[in-house]
Design an enzyme around this catalytic site. Structure first.
Site, short mmCIF file in Angstrom:
data_model
loop_
_atom_site.label_atom_id
_atom_site.label_comp_id
_atom_site.label_asym_id
_atom_site.label_seq_id
_atom_site.Cartn_x
_atom_site.Cartn_y
_atom_site.Cartn_z
N SER A 86 40.22 37.01 35.65
CA SER A 86 39.37 36.01 34.98
C SER A 86 38.21 36.63 34.20
O SER A 86 37.59 35.93 33.40
CB SER A 86 38.82 35.02 36.01
OG SER A 86 37.90 35.65 36.88
N LYS A 103 31.59 35.87 37.89
CA LYS A 103 31.63 35.25 36.57
C LYS A 103 30.39 35.68 35.79
O LYS A 103 29.50 36.33 36.33
CB LYS A 103 31.64 33.71 36.67
CG LYS A 103 32.74 33.11 37.54
CD LYS A 103 34.11 33.22 36.93
CE LYS A 103 35.15 32.59 37.83
NZ LYS A 103 36.54 32.85 37.36
#
Length: 274
Positions: free
Chosen positions: A59, A129
């Site tokens: 991701s 993230k």
């Protein structure tokens, strides 16, 4: 004064070997203590300073690859610092983000090494993230357009080649509450980030107290070693949320009151003296 050969006072010449044996035994006696100190230091470093984390998915490509090991700064949050825009952060699952993901089953040795910080934890449910917006910001992204923070478009060279900023899941405008952050993966079309959790209890935001720390270095593998700086796009003028005029006005009034009172005292005392 003449130099000696180390056997003076030892006619049999055995003193040197006895001393060596005692030193050898002393070393083995001290070894457990040294190991204990080393393990304690490793535990302290892991708890308060730096911890290694393993990247479990794609991701964050191409910034981070699956299997990379990153070092996370855990010291700064202890002094009250909060995540800033552009930082890559590790955070505990804020609630349901990792539901359905397989949980590894490490052996006893792996658990011990993870506990003292010599290996990334395989059991903790953590995510990594990029922080896009912080408390007080307004963030949005329309299909075909860029991500905007407080009306400023972000130039995002870190996005995975071929990805769009948000065409798979447009959003906003969203107002980020205080003490929360809005996060997105660099591989936008392969990241279940804040955009996909707006119906959760936290409405897609990550509470600041769930943030473990900022990822600062890719430490492994060696050929992937790199720092993780904040991209320049987050330094552009005017990106910070506009300061509300109400607090500024209140501060101005509060600062003016002592001055007015001082002037009135001066005038009153002057009239009295006259």
């Amino acid at each position: 004064m003449s130099a000696t050969d180390g056997t003076e006072g030892d006619p049999g010449g055995t003193g040197g070997s006895d001393g060596a044996a005692k030193k050898q035994r002393s070393f083995w006696k001290e070894l457990p203590l040294l190991i204990g100190i080393a393990l304690l230091l490793a535990l302290v470093i892991k708890t308060f300073l730096v911890q290694a984390f393993s990247i479990p998915s794609d991701s964050m490509q191409n910034t981070l690859q699956q299997g990379d090991r990153v070092l996370v700064d855990k010291l700064t949050p202890w002094f009250g610092a909060e995540p800033e825009r552009g930082e890559v952060v590790v955070f505990h699952d804020p609630g349901g983000w990792l539901d359905g993901e397989p949980t590894p089953d490490p052996n006893a040795v792996q658990k011990f090494l993870s506990f003292i910080g010599l290996m990334p934890s395989a059991e903790e449910k953590d995510l990594i993230k990029r922080t896009i917006a912080v408390g007080g910001d307004t963030v949005e992204c329309k299909k075909g357009g860029p991500v905007k923070v407080n009306g400023k478009a972000l130039n995002e060279p870190y996005i995975f080649p071929g990805d769009t900023p948000c065409d798979d899941s447009p959003f906003g405008p969203v107002n980020v509450p205080e003490d929360k952050i809005w996060v997105m993966g660099d591989h936008r079309q392969n990241s279940l980030d804040s955009r996909y959790h707006t119906q959760d209890a936290n409405e897609g935001f990550v509470p600041v107290d769930k943030v473990v720390g900022r990822a600062v270095v890719v430490a492994w593998p060696i050929n992937r070693w790199a720092t993780l700086p904040v991209p320049d796009t987050f330094d552009q003028p005017g990106l910070s949320a506009a300061v509300s005029m109400a607090p500024v006005g209140a501060l101005s009034v509060a600062g003016a009151v002592p001055l007015v009172m001082w002037r009135r005292r001066r005038l009153t005392s002057g009239r009295t003296a006259g």
